[in-house]
Design an enzyme around this catalytic site. Structure first.
Site, short mmCIF file in Angstrom:
data_model
loop_
_atom_site.label_atom_id
_atom_site.label_comp_id
_atom_site.label_asym_id
_atom_site.label_seq_id
_atom_site.Cartn_x
_atom_site.Cartn_y
_atom_site.Cartn_z
N LYS A 154 0.86 -1.18 0.00
CA LYS A 154 0.00 0.00 0.00
C LYS A 154 0.90 1.23 0.00
O LYS A 154 1.60 1.50 0.97
CB LYS A 154 -0.93 0.01 1.20
N LYS A 207 -2.01 -1.60 -3.80
CA LYS A 207 -2.87 -0.42 -3.80
C LYS A 207 -2.01 0.82 -3.89
O LYS A 207 -1.10 0.97 -3.07
CB LYS A 207 -3.72 -0.39 -2.53
#
Length: 282
Positions: A154, A207
């Site tokens: 992330k 992400k």
């Protein structure tokens, strides 16, 4: 070819009843899962709403599973939306996130979400060692079958902007670069994914998606676990804004973008385009 596509209805500030209705629409379109992000009525320094058995995610999960038992409910697991300061963990006196104290609260949250009926938990906090802590806590409470979908890579990205504005989840001070990843560092992403796999993750997530297709491919080449990719709010908003200006064909652009994510190696795509895509593909 189709990938499993999850929608995230929480962005619209839905009530519990609204979430149940939205989940039913998703299921009727053939979408197999929804990912829930909680927006509590009140916040505090410890993010206690995250692990409250009567918290917004717990209540929504019970209601959705009661109304749509065959729809998979994935619970986003973090403290940022519940803390008054907006960071993803408990803060020390110097304003730095206390990794180990945060793990204890994340573990409590995972157990609470799973006991409420979540089919999987998805830790998005990026604390070190959190997958192992969650796996241990879930196993201790007889929840060994609950999968962990780990936000393994992330990144500290500018593409979260529209979501943070809508969900009021931006940090009150500082930023999250101390625990989210440097966009320039792909090697660290692969390392973190391997660590999550070793700690017991069942799915590894990247992400955002489109700016990190190379990372999706690198992780795909390093593991046999399923890979998820999160097509985030900024990626979604750019296509919607361009389409609204008549600059691109929305349907063609969306399908091309999601195909690119699949081609890079993602098995699961999480996207705000889910309902539109499911309608087009039908």
């Amino acid at each position: 070819k189709r990938a499993p596509i999850a929608s995230l209805p929480g962005i619209d500030h839905l009530s519990i009843d609204g979430a149940v209705e939205e989940a039913g629409i998703a299921q009727s379109l053939g979408i197999p899962a929804v990912l829930l992000f909680g927006l509590p009525a009140a916040k505090d320094e410890l993010g206690s709403g995250a692990y409250d058995d009567e918290g917004v995610i717990q209540l929504a999960t019970r209601a959705i599973k009661a109304a749509h038992p065959d729809l998979l409910v994935i619970a986003d697991l973090c403290l940022c939306e519940y803390t008054s300061h907006g960071h993803c963990g408990v803060l020390r006196a110097d304003g730095v996130v206390d990794n180990d104290q945060t793990l204890e609260l994340l573990a409590r949250t995972a157990v609470s979400q799973a006991e409420a009926g979540a089919d999987a938990v998805a830790p998005s906090d990026m604390m070190d060692g959190r997958v192992g802590a969650l796996r241990g806590a879930l196993d201790e409470h007889g929840l060994s079958e609950t999968p962990i979908i780990a936000y393994s890579a992330k990144f500290a990205s500018a593409f979260y902007g529209p979501f943070r504005e809508a969900a009021d989840s931006a940090p009150a001070f500082g930023d999250r670069r101390g625990y989210q990843m440097d966009p320039a560092n792909a090697r660290e992403a692969v390392k973190e994914a391997r660590l999550d796999e070793d700690e017991g993750a069942d799915v590894l997530m990247v992400k955002p998606a489109l700016p990190y297709l190379d990372v999706i491919r690198r992780i795909r080449d390093s593991t046999e676990l399923p890979i998820a990719a999160y097509n985030v709010s900024g990626e979604y908003a750019m296509i919607k804004a361009a389409a609204a200006q008549g600059l691109i064909d929305e349907r063609a652009a969306v399908l091309e973008a999601l195909t690119g994510i699949r081609r890079a190696g993602a098995d699961i795509v999480i996207t705000y385009h889910a309902k539109d895509v499911a309608t087009w593909l039908r």
